[in-house]
Design a protein around this motif. Sequence first.
Motif, PDB file in Angstrom:
ATOM      1  N   PHE A   1      37.371  31.642  28.675  1.00 52.64           N
ATOM      2  CA  PHE A   1      37.265  32.725  29.445  1.00 52.64           C
ATOM      3  C   PHE A   1      38.670  32.578  30.129  1.00 52.64           C
ATOM      4  O   PHE A   1      39.428  31.842  30.232  1.00 52.64           O
ATOM      5  N   SER A   2      38.947  33.986  30.375  1.00 55.88           N
ATOM      6  CA  SER A   2      40.817  34.054  30.662  1.00 55.88           C
ATOM      7  C   SER A   2      40.492  33.340  31.850  1.00 55.88           C
ATOM      8  O   SER A   2      39.808  33.327  32.821  1.00 55.88           O
ATOM      9  N   PRO A   3      42.084  32.359  32.825  1.00 57.82           N
ATOM     10  CA  PRO A   3      41.798  31.848  33.780  1.00 57.82           C
ATOM     11  C   PRO A   3      41.175  32.864  35.159  1.00 57.82           C
ATOM     12  O   PRO A   3      41.692  33.969  35.120  1.00 57.82           O
ATOM     13  N   ARG A   4      40.132  32.751  36.197  1.00 53.13           N
ATOM     14  CA  ARG A   4      39.760  32.636  37.038  1.00 53.13           C
ATOM     15  C   ARG A   4      40.412  32.662  37.933  1.00 53.13           C
ATOM     16  O   ARG A   4      40.359  31.079  38.430  1.00 53.13           O
ATOM     17  N   SER A   5      40.965  32.996  39.358  1.00 52.27           N
ATOM     18  CA  SER A   5      40.786  32.651  40.999  1.00 52.27           C
ATOM     19  C   SER A   5      40.144  33.306  41.816  1.00 52.27           C
ATOM     20  O   SER A   5      40.031  34.394  41.642  1.00 52.27           O
ATOM     21  N   PHE A   6      39.563  32.417  42.265  1.00 55.28           N
ATOM     22  CA  PHE A   6      38.701  33.234  43.383  1.00 55.28           C
ATOM     23  C   PHE A   6      38.068  31.866  44.851  1.00 55.28           C
ATOM     24  O   PHE A   6      38.611  31.252  44.587  1.00 55.28           O
ATOM     25  N   SER A   7      37.929  32.509  45.350  1.00 53.37           N
ATOM     26  CA  SER A   7      37.015  31.545  46.897  1.00 53.37           C
ATOM     27  C   SER A   7      35.797  31.874  47.310  1.00 53.37           C
ATOM     28  O   SER A   7      35.334  32.815  47.230  1.00 53.37           O
ATOM     29  N   ILE A   8      35.727  30.861  47.722  1.00 55.76           N
ATOM     30  CA  ILE A   8      33.769  30.713  48.076  1.00 55.76           C
ATOM     31  C   ILE A   8      33.987  30.198  49.529  1.00 55.76           C
ATOM     32  O   ILE A   8      34.145  29.322  49.951  1.00 55.76           O
ATOM     33  N   MET A   9      33.748  32.056  50.247  1.00 57.85           N
ATOM     34  CA  MET A   9      33.689  31.381  51.297  1.00 57.85           C
ATOM     35  C   MET A   9      31.824  31.663  52.672  1.00 57.85           C
ATOM     36  O   MET A   9      30.953  32.231  51.748  1.00 57.85           O
ATOM     37  N   ARG A  10      32.041  31.027  53.551  1.00 59.48           N
ATOM     38  CA  ARG A  10      30.869  30.365  53.837  1.00 59.48           C
ATOM     39  C   ARG A  10      30.086  31.867  54.058  1.00 59.48           C
ATOM     40  O   ARG A  10      30.486  33.620  54.830  1.00 59.48           O
ATOM     41  N   GLY A  11      28.661  31.674  53.505  1.00 56.89           N
ATOM     42  CA  GLY A  11      27.429  33.554  53.294  1.00 56.89           C
ATOM     43  C   GLY A  11      28.123  33.962  52.389  1.00 56.89           C
ATOM     44  O   GLY A  11      27.098  35.355  51.494  1.00 56.89           O
ATOM     45  N   ASP A  12      29.021  33.836  51.205  1.00 60.26           N
ATOM     46  CA  ASP A  12      29.060  34.416  50.206  1.00 60.26           C
ATOM     47  C   ASP A  12      27.849  34.219  49.050  1.00 60.26           C
ATOM     48  O   ASP A  12      27.661  32.882  49.146  1.00 60.26           O
ATOM     49  N   ARG A  13      28.120  34.813  48.385  1.00 61.17           N
ATOM     50  CA  ARG A  13      26.487  34.493  46.847  1.00 61.17           C
ATOM     51  C   ARG A  13      27.195  35.036  45.960  1.00 61.17           C
ATOM     52  O   ARG A  13      26.661  36.201  46.252  1.00 61.17           O
ATOM     53  N   ILE A  14      27.192  34.125  45.333  1.00 62.60           N
ATOM     54  CA  ILE A  14      28.322  34.769  44.359  1.00 62.60           C
ATOM     55  C   ILE A  14      27.405  34.662  42.922  1.00 62.60           C
ATOM     56  O   ILE A  14      27.392  33.027  42.642  1.00 62.60           O
ATOM     57  N   ALA A  15      27.693  35.921  42.038  1.00 64.63           N
ATOM     58  CA  ALA A  15      27.041  36.111  40.458  1.00 64.63           C
ATOM     59  C   ALA A  15      28.450  35.371  40.089  1.00 64.63           C
ATOM     60  O   ALA A  15      29.004  36.463  39.569  1.00 64.63           O
ATOM     61  N   LEU A  16      27.868  34.973  38.640  1.00 63.62           N
ATOM     62  CA  LEU A  16      28.559  33.859  37.513  1.00 63.62           C
ATOM     63  C   LEU A  16      27.995  35.247  36.657  1.00 63.62           C
ATOM     64  O   LEU A  16      26.856  35.251  35.998  1.00 63.62           O
ATOM     65  N   THR A  17      29.141  36.507  35.678  1.00 63.22           N
ATOM     66  CA  THR A  17      28.379  36.763  34.655  1.00 63.22           C
ATOM     67  C   THR A  17      29.006  36.727  33.806  1.00 63.22           C
ATOM     68  O   THR A  17      30.026  36.359  33.416  1.00 63.22           O
TER      69      THR A  17
END
Length: 524
Positions: free
Chosen positions: A356-372
């Motif tokens: 996949f194309s390079p990704r930049s993101f942060s995981i912050m307290r309380g995040d619920r991150i879905a990878l699709t």
Amino acid sequence: MAQITVSNLTFAYPGAYDDIFKNVSFSIDTKWKLGFIGRNGRGKTTMMRLFMGQYEYSGSIISPVEFSYFPMDDSEAKNFSSAKQYLKSVIGPYVQLEGDMERALESGDNDLYSELLMKYLELDGYEIDARLETECAKLNVDPDALERPYNTLSNGERTKTLLAALFLRPNNFLLIDEPTNHLDTAGRAVVRDYLSGKEGYILISHDRALLDAVCDHVLSINRSTIDVQAGNYSTWAQNKRMRDEYDIERNEHLKGEIKRLTETAREKAAWSDKIEASKIGSHVADRGAVGARAAKMMQKSKNAQRRVEKNIEEKESLMKDLELVGALKLPATDYVKPRLMDLFDVSINYGQGELFSPRSFSIMRGDRIALTGPNGCGKSSLLKLILGENIPHTGKISMGGGIKISYLPQESDKLQGPVREFAQREGVDETLFLTLLRKLEFPRVQFEKDLSQLSLGQRRKALLAIALATAADLYIWDEPLNYIDVISRTQIEEALLYSKPTMIFVEHDDVFVNNVATKIINLQ
């Protein structure tokens, strides 16, 4: 309208203590698109197998059409040169007839050839290739895939081509069991659109979006009854909520009435005993009259008790189909800092280019991150990279110190060992683990079994119970809802919305993602 009629159906597995079904009766139309709903272990797949005649049972199943089951055993596919040849054999005796016709020509037996040709024409044999290609095209299957051996097709291609073939069978009512398992979001959408244009099937699925989009009736297995009603999943769920609310309110009133009647019966019995005791002694002039009064009072007490028992039976009958599920929650902990992790230009590369194309993101307290993203795009690999596994990648990950991580893996089919010991092996409290399983409607009798003996849905619930019992700063879940029933999915959603854990997850259930995720990162 042709009807499939089930009458007084009773079935239990050999050696089992309880019946799976007892005196079940219902009718369905052969044109319906019927969604089949119920908790894991309630007997949905068993009912399908009864339709297919795989088990002996008492009662009757009367159908004017033949049943076909998806997914079917495809072990015979290896005997055919191409997927198309195998799929034609699934539809009907086309390949056999073609071979027989060729041999008849070679032997010079014109009469036999003419006879076989007539059968072939009756089955529209010269049109079947085109019809199969057209049907597969509706499912976005590349025509070239049909020319390859069936066992070289991907899981998604097998799912789609087999569905197409089974829907081409004449006089056929299809029993479809979890057709979207292992399909990505795009594949699920294609199957959803395809099934919307079909009729005459029963669909077992835990995908609420699929059930809403394609079904015009719902068959639900409740605690002790089977119910058929018009509408889709959302219609059924709304009716169920309204019925449950009414029954709960009525039940509370009934419990109050039972309490009052019980106290009245107890009082009358005490008065009767007191009057009967008053016969003793020289002061009593007419012992017969006193005894008659005592007997009359005792009869009133017995009548009251009978009313109590009748009301208790009514209460039990009222409550039998209520899905009074226990609330779930995660023991999520708050990491000491608001930022848990940063990813800078991260991608996965196994030596054949970036997934996949390079990704930049942060995981912050309380995040619920879905990878699709589509199957094979690196979602699970990215989760494992975050876990610290040696996954070939580009970019950089910066993680806070001392983060407690709980991981729920995608695979559950290889679980084994006693259920009770599973908690100990995973380092969680056994009592809490078993309590969570019960809230997920995991039968107590299964506690004494080996995990390898359980259904895939029950094994998945065992993994979920471990995750729900584990305190963590970050939860990493890979397809947590595989094989999980719709009621349990709602429970898990509510637990996440209540507990607000920090998590990153992969899940193909669009409803779950839309309800739970605070952030969606698409990997392409």
